[in-house]
Design an enzyme around this catalytic site. Sequence first.
Site, PDB file in Angstrom:
ATOM      1  N   ASN A  42       0.843  -1.197   0.000  1.00  0.00           N
ATOM      2  CA  ASN A  42       0.000   0.000   0.000  1.00  0.00           C
ATOM      3  C   ASN A  42       0.880   1.250   0.000  1.00  0.00           C
ATOM      4  O   ASN A  42       1.926   1.303   0.661  1.00  0.00           O
ATOM      5  CB  ASN A  42      -1.029   0.003   1.136  1.00  0.00           C
ATOM      6  CG  ASN A  42      -0.473  -0.304   2.497  1.00  0.00           C
ATOM      7  OD1 ASN A  42       0.563  -0.947   2.627  1.00  0.00           O
ATOM      8  ND2 ASN A  42      -1.151   0.160   3.527  1.00  0.00           N
ATOM      9  N   GLU A  55      -2.916  -4.612  -3.212  1.00  0.00           N
ATOM     10  CA  GLU A  55      -3.402  -5.508  -4.269  1.00  0.00           C
ATOM     11  C   GLU A  55      -3.466  -4.800  -5.615  1.00  0.00           C
ATOM     12  O   GLU A  55      -3.118  -5.359  -6.653  1.00  0.00           O
ATOM     13  CB  GLU A  55      -4.802  -6.030  -3.913  1.00  0.00           C
ATOM     14  CG  GLU A  55      -4.864  -6.870  -2.653  1.00  0.00           C
ATOM     15  CD  GLU A  55      -5.117  -6.052  -1.386  1.00  0.00           C
ATOM     16  OE1 GLU A  55      -4.679  -4.890  -1.304  1.00  0.00           O
ATOM     17  OE2 GLU A  55      -5.762  -6.601  -0.476  1.00  0.00           O
ATOM     18  N   CYS A  85     -10.078  -5.179  -0.239  1.00  0.00           N
ATOM     19  CA  CYS A  85     -11.237  -4.278  -0.128  1.00  0.00           C
ATOM     20  C   CYS A  85     -12.102  -4.390  -1.381  1.00  0.00           C
ATOM     21  O   CYS A  85     -11.716  -4.992  -2.385  1.00  0.00           O
ATOM     22  CB  CYS A  85     -10.768  -2.838   0.080  1.00  0.00           C
ATOM     23  SG  CYS A  85     -10.202  -2.032  -1.424  1.00  0.00           S
TER      24      CYS A  85
HETATM   25  N1  THU Z   1      -5.202  -1.714   2.493  1.00  0.00           N
HETATM   26  C1  THU Z   1      -4.592  -2.491   1.550  1.00  0.00           C
HETATM   27  O1  THU Z   1      -3.530  -2.150   1.036  1.00  0.00           O
HETATM   28  N2  THU Z   1      -5.190  -3.657   1.205  1.00  0.00           N
HETATM   29  C2  THU Z   1      -6.290  -4.174   1.810  1.00  0.00           C
HETATM   30  O2  THU Z   1      -6.698  -5.278   1.473  1.00  0.00           O
HETATM   31  C3  THU Z   1      -6.982  -3.403   2.839  1.00  0.00           C
HETATM   32  C4  THU Z   1      -6.474  -2.031   3.079  1.00  0.00           C
HETATM   33  C5  THU Z   1      -4.514  -0.504   2.928  1.00  0.00           C
HETATM   34  C6  THU Z   1      -5.100   0.799   2.503  1.00  0.00           C
HETATM   35  C7  THU Z   1      -4.581   1.720   3.595  1.00  0.00           C
HETATM   36  O3  THU Z   1      -3.282   2.157   3.243  1.00  0.00           O
HETATM   37  C8  THU Z   1      -4.480   0.847   4.817  1.00  0.00           C
HETATM   38  O4  THU Z   1      -4.487  -0.485   4.346  1.00  0.00           O
HETATM   39  C9  THU Z   1      -5.601   1.035   5.825  1.00  0.00           C
HETATM   40  O5  THU Z   1      -6.842   0.949   5.225  1.00  0.00           O
END
Ligand code: THU
Length: 131
Positions: A42, A55, A85
């Site tokens: 992320n 993802e 998500c």
């Molecule tokens: N996030 C992801 O990278 N993937 C997921 O499956 C769920 C959420 C990240 C987005 C944000 O940077 C942090 O997790 C909190 O929501």
Amino acid sequence: MSEADLVKSAVEARHRAYAPYSKFPVGAALLAKDGRVFTGCNVENASYGLTVCAERVALLKAVSEGASQFAALAVACGIGFCAPCGACRQVLAEFAPDLKVIMADGEGRVWRETTLAALLPESFGPKDLCP
Ligand code: THU
């Protein structure tokens, strides 16, 4: 590549997360059907809304490198597991409706295995626009 190695790649990618705001690093590893593995983490932004999930980073890297068919995705979160998500499910479904999804924690312990079809039933996709 074995499932264990895919999870390991996701765990390693998680260490590269840029998550100063949520402090919730996530790593992903996407196995293309041609054998290549694309990782993602992320990448948050001070504007918050422009944050991109691990993802989607992995998927966009893969597509931009010419991969378009995928077999499996491993996602690594901190304690316990997290499922992709809704936005990531939709973007993944564009290319890989039959994707296997492996959810692991930050230590690489697998908590759950499922499919994208189970996570996003009756999805809207290319088939709806180009029947
Ligand atoms: N996030 C992801 O990278 N993937 C997921 O499956 C769920 C959420 C990240 C987005 C944000 O940077 C942090 O997790 C909190 O929501």
